[in-house]
Each structure stands twice: as structure tokens, then as C-alpha cells.
Enzyme design. Sequence first.
Site, PDB file in Angstrom:
ATOM      1  N   ARG A 223       0.965  -1.369   0.335  1.00 44.31           N
ATOM      2  CA  ARG A 223       0.179   0.012  -0.072  1.00 44.31           C
ATOM      3  C   ARG A 223       0.774   1.219   0.019  1.00 44.31           C
ATOM      4  NH1 ARG A 223      -3.710  -2.490  -1.511  1.00 44.31           N
ATOM      5  NH2 ARG A 223      -5.634  -2.796  -0.740  1.00 44.31           N
ATOM      6  N   HIS A 271      -1.428   0.102  -9.739  1.00 42.73           N
ATOM      7  CA  HIS A 271      -2.060  -1.026  -9.110  1.00 42.73           C
ATOM      8  C   HIS A 271      -2.700  -2.279  -9.662  1.00 42.73           C
ATOM      9  CE1 HIS A 271      -4.198  -0.931  -5.085  1.00 42.73           C
ATOM     10  NE2 HIS A 271      -4.223  -2.396  -5.341  1.00 42.73           N
TER      11      HIS A 271
HETATM   12  N1  NAP Z   1      -0.948  -4.194  -5.215  1.00 42.25           N
HETATM   13  C1  NAP Z   1      -2.092  -5.103  -5.502  1.00 42.25           C
HETATM   14  O1  NAP Z   1      -2.660  -5.500  -6.401  1.00 42.25           O
HETATM   15  C2  NAP Z   1      -2.486  -5.871  -4.147  1.00 42.25           C
HETATM   16  C3  NAP Z   1      -3.295  -7.270  -4.209  1.00 42.25           C
HETATM   17  C4  NAP Z   1      -3.571  -7.740  -3.055  1.00 42.25           C
HETATM   18  C5  NAP Z   1      -3.195  -7.134  -1.631  1.00 42.25           C
HETATM   19  N2  NAP Z   1      -2.289  -6.146  -1.691  1.00 42.25           N
HETATM   20  C6  NAP Z   1      -1.810  -5.473  -0.349  1.00 42.25           C
HETATM   21  O2  NAP Z   1      -1.213  -6.528   0.296  1.00 42.25           O
HETATM   22  C7  NAP Z   1      -1.420  -6.458   1.713  1.00 42.25           C
HETATM   23  C8  NAP Z   1      -1.001  -8.044   2.399  1.00 42.25           C
HETATM   24  O3  NAP Z   1      -2.014  -8.908   1.626  1.00 42.25           O
HETATM   25  P1  NAP Z   1      -2.048 -10.180   2.639  1.00 42.25           P
HETATM   26  O4  NAP Z   1      -3.089 -10.941   2.263  1.00 42.25           O
HETATM   27  O5  NAP Z   1      -0.743 -11.033   2.753  1.00 42.25           O
HETATM   28  O6  NAP Z   1      -2.072  -9.836   4.112  1.00 42.25           O
HETATM   29  P2  NAP Z   1      -2.252 -10.902   5.387  1.00 42.25           P
HETATM   30  O7  NAP Z   1      -2.377 -12.170   5.168  1.00 42.25           O
HETATM   31  O8  NAP Z   1      -3.199 -10.208   6.322  1.00 42.25           O
HETATM   32  O9  NAP Z   1      -0.667 -10.485   6.047  1.00 42.25           O
HETATM   33  C9  NAP Z   1      -0.311  -9.018   6.357  1.00 42.25           C
HETATM   34  C10 NAP Z   1       1.106  -9.411   6.852  1.00 42.25           C
HETATM   35  O10 NAP Z   1       1.580  -8.085   7.604  1.00 42.25           O
HETATM   36  C11 NAP Z   1       2.065  -8.273   8.825  1.00 42.25           C
HETATM   37  N3  NAP Z   1       1.990  -7.333   9.678  1.00 42.25           N
HETATM   38  C12 NAP Z   1       0.665  -6.134   9.763  1.00 42.25           C
HETATM   39  N4  NAP Z   1       1.004  -5.267  10.647  1.00 42.25           N
HETATM   40  C13 NAP Z   1       2.197  -5.409  10.832  1.00 42.25           C
HETATM   41  C14 NAP Z   1       3.165  -4.313  11.776  1.00 42.25           C
HETATM   42  N5  NAP Z   1       2.609  -3.564  12.433  1.00 42.25           N
HETATM   43  N6  NAP Z   1       4.553  -4.908  11.646  1.00 42.25           N
HETATM   44  C15 NAP Z   1       4.835  -5.925  11.326  1.00 42.25           C
HETATM   45  N7  NAP Z   1       4.289  -6.802  10.358  1.00 42.25           N
HETATM   46  C16 NAP Z   1       2.898  -6.582  10.456  1.00 42.25           C
HETATM   47  C17 NAP Z   1       1.651  -9.260   9.434  1.00 42.25           C
HETATM   48  O11 NAP Z   1       1.988  -9.862  10.555  1.00 42.25           O
HETATM   49  P3  NAP Z   1       1.419 -11.292  11.390  1.00 42.25           P
HETATM   50  O12 NAP Z   1       1.504 -12.505  10.478  1.00 42.25           O
HETATM   51  O13 NAP Z   1       2.241 -11.424  12.560  1.00 42.25           O
HETATM   52  O14 NAP Z   1      -0.016 -11.024  11.745  1.00 42.25           O
HETATM   53  C18 NAP Z   1       1.481 -10.503   8.166  1.00 42.25           C
HETATM   54  O15 NAP Z   1       2.379 -11.142   8.095  1.00 42.25           O
HETATM   55  C19 NAP Z   1      -2.916  -6.129   1.604  1.00 42.25           C
HETATM   56  O16 NAP Z   1      -3.197  -5.851   2.939  1.00 42.25           O
HETATM   57  C20 NAP Z   1      -2.918  -5.292   0.553  1.00 42.25           C
HETATM   58  O17 NAP Z   1      -2.843  -4.030   0.912  1.00 42.25           O
HETATM   59  C21 NAP Z   1      -1.880  -5.376  -2.846  1.00 42.25           C
END
Ligand code: NAP
Length: 308
Positions: A223, A271
Site C-alpha cells: 500500500r 495498481h
Molecule cells: N497491489 C495489489 O494489487 C495488491 C493486491 C492484493 C493485496 N495487496 C496488499 O497486500 C497486503 C498484504 O496482503 P495479505 O493477504 O498477505 O495480508 P495478510 O495475510 O493479512 O498479511 C499481512 C502481514 O503483514 C504483517 N503485519 C501487519 N502489521 C504489521 C506490523 N505492524 N508490523 C509487522 N508486520 C505486520 C502481518 O503480521 P502477522 O503475520 O504477525 O499478523 C502479516 O504477516 C494487503 O493488505 C494489501 O494492502 C495489494
Amino acid sequence: MIKALFAARPERWPAYEPALHSAFTEAGLAVDLRTDFAPEEVDYIIYAPNSDLQDFTPYRRCKAVLNIWAGVERITGNQTLTQPLCRMVDPGLTQAMVEWVTGHVLRYHLDIDRTLATQDRWQPFTPPLAEERPVTILGLGALGQACAKSLRQIGFPVSGWSRTEKQIDGLSCYHGDAGLKAALSTAEIVILLLPDTPETQNLLNAETLAHLPKGARIINPGRGPLIDDAALIAALDNGALAHATLDVFRIEPLPADHPFWAHPKITVTPHIAAETRPLTAARVIAENIRRGETQAPFLHLVDRQRGY
Ligand SMILES: NC(=O)c1ccc[n+]([C@@H]2O[C@H](COP(=O)([O-])OP(=O)(O)OC[C@H]3O[C@@H](n4cnc5c(N)ncnc54)[C@H](OP(=O)(O)O)[C@@H]3O)[C@@H](O)[C@H]2O)c1
């Protein structure tokens, strides 16, 4: 009959309607799926945060809001939403992210830009092997872990950083504030796959960027607010960083006058890293409706306090 409201931009409906109908049939669910219902009739809302629906107050019998986006930062703060909120973890989206991240890592690793810039002369060079190129992934959730696995398979030494402690085969895992410096200090390529929460905003700033080795590259499909824009530009301008590939921005579309567009060390992508794929996502939604109907715990439930 279960009543499911599809609340996303109208242009999404032609792809989602048939995908959802076939996923409901496959799951043995009788679902009346529409784009309009009287709010008090709705059992589930299939939702995109950019839909016109922003006030959930009248949806009193709704059992869950099922997001079709992976990111939930535009809805976690909505005080009218009291129902369970599930984010999207879609195998199609995950595969797309793995492909996009792997492609951009290989662009840097193989110095494909250098090849493209020297098309008029014979100028051989030997890139290092993947095993000599440490990569760090910030965020070890659904997407971070899938990308880590793919990069490990190619041979990159992969470190990862998350909020909570993890042990993942083949990965050097760090966590919490104390682990960030160690995660960054060896990274030649950094990939951001964190959610946008109050804790992650401006995570890469002048101080944390300084932990990276000179000449590191940054890939951000997470993001926009994860990076302090001005600190990034300063680090690129003074040579601390070599290049950045950015897919997400504080304001999207990225405004025409934003300095990222013209910066010679920044690649902007609109994006496009990983979009939800209706066919695979519809199955995840059907499974969550099945769970809601059988009082089983929902998949991918968002913790609204935590923000993801
Ligand atoms: N560009 C695009 O097209 C696109 C598409 C899809 C998603 N995204 C982005 O990718 C992000 C990640 O997706 P996901 O499905 O992998 O999410 P997810 O499964 O919720 O994983 C989030 C990860 O971030 C870590 N995290 C959150 N807050 C943190 C902090 N304060 N300090 C350190 N680590 C932290 C979490 O730690 P824990 O494991 O310890 O909970 C987890 O490992 C989405 O939120 C979205 O913004 C972008």
C-alpha cells in the site's frame, strides 16, 4: 433462500454474477444473488470498499460482510459496520502476486534494464546467482509467504518480517520493531506486502531506509502509505537506493504532477500487481456463506482493532 447482496462497482457484476452462481451451486447453496435488496432482507454482503454502500446500519440481519479485496483499510474504520468482516484470500490473486513480484525481482536481479539500455553494443556482464542476492519481504501473510516460497525455490536467500513471531522453513524470520533493522540490513531487494494500518504507515522512512545496504531496490505492491514518499525520493537522489518499483500510492490514480512519474529511478505500475479473480474468489465467498449457515468460524476474519 439465502439473500446475498453484491455491493461493488457495477462493472464488476458481469464477471462476478456467473462466477458466484456456479460457486454457490458447487457448494450446494441456494442463494438469491442481487445488486439490490431491501436492507433488512440481506443475509450476506459481498463487498468492495469503493461501492456506494457505506452505511451498514440498516442491514440488521446481515451475518457477514465478505470483501472481494485483500486490503481492508477503507472499511476497518467504518463505525456503522458491526457485522463480521472477512477479507479476500484468493488463490488466483495470490498466484498473480507471486508472478508479479517474481518478475520484478528478476528484472532487478538480472539487471534487465542494463541489457535494454545497451542494445546498440556488445557489452557482456555476469549477474550474481540468486543465492548471492538476499531478498527481504516485509509482511509474511498470505501473499508474503507465497512470494517467499517462490523466491526461495529460485534460490534467493529470503528474510521475512511480521508483527508476530514466526518459524517458516527456509526463511530467516524477524518480527516486531526490534526485528526490522535486522530484516532490512542485508536486503538487496525489499518487497512490501504489509497492510495499511496506523502501525505500518511510513514504515519505510528516512531512519529505516538508512538500515538498507547501499544500492538496495524497493518493490511496493502493498500500500502507498507504507513508504514516506519524500524520504524515498531523497534516498534515490543521494544514491543510497538504486531503484524503486511502486504499484500502490497514497492517492490513486497517481496524480499527473506527482514526482514519482518523472523520476528516473522509479517505475510506476498502476495498481495491477494482483487483482482478485472472480472464478477463484467466488469459491472463497461460497465457502464463507456455507460456514455462516452452519455456524462454523468464518475464513479470513479481519481483526478491526488490529486493522487487518
Ligand atoms: N497491489 C495489489 O494489487 C495488491 C493486491 C492484493 C493485496 N495487496 C496488499 O497486500 C497486503 C498484504 O496482503 P495479505 O493477504 O498477505 O495480508 P495478510 O495475510 O493479512 O498479511 C499481512 C502481514 O503483514 C504483517 N503485519 C501487519 N502489521 C504489521 C506490523 N505492524 N508490523 C509487522 N508486520 C505486520 C502481518 O503480521 P502477522 O503475520 O504477525 O499478523 C502479516 O504477516 C494487503 O493488505 C494489501 O494492502 C495489494
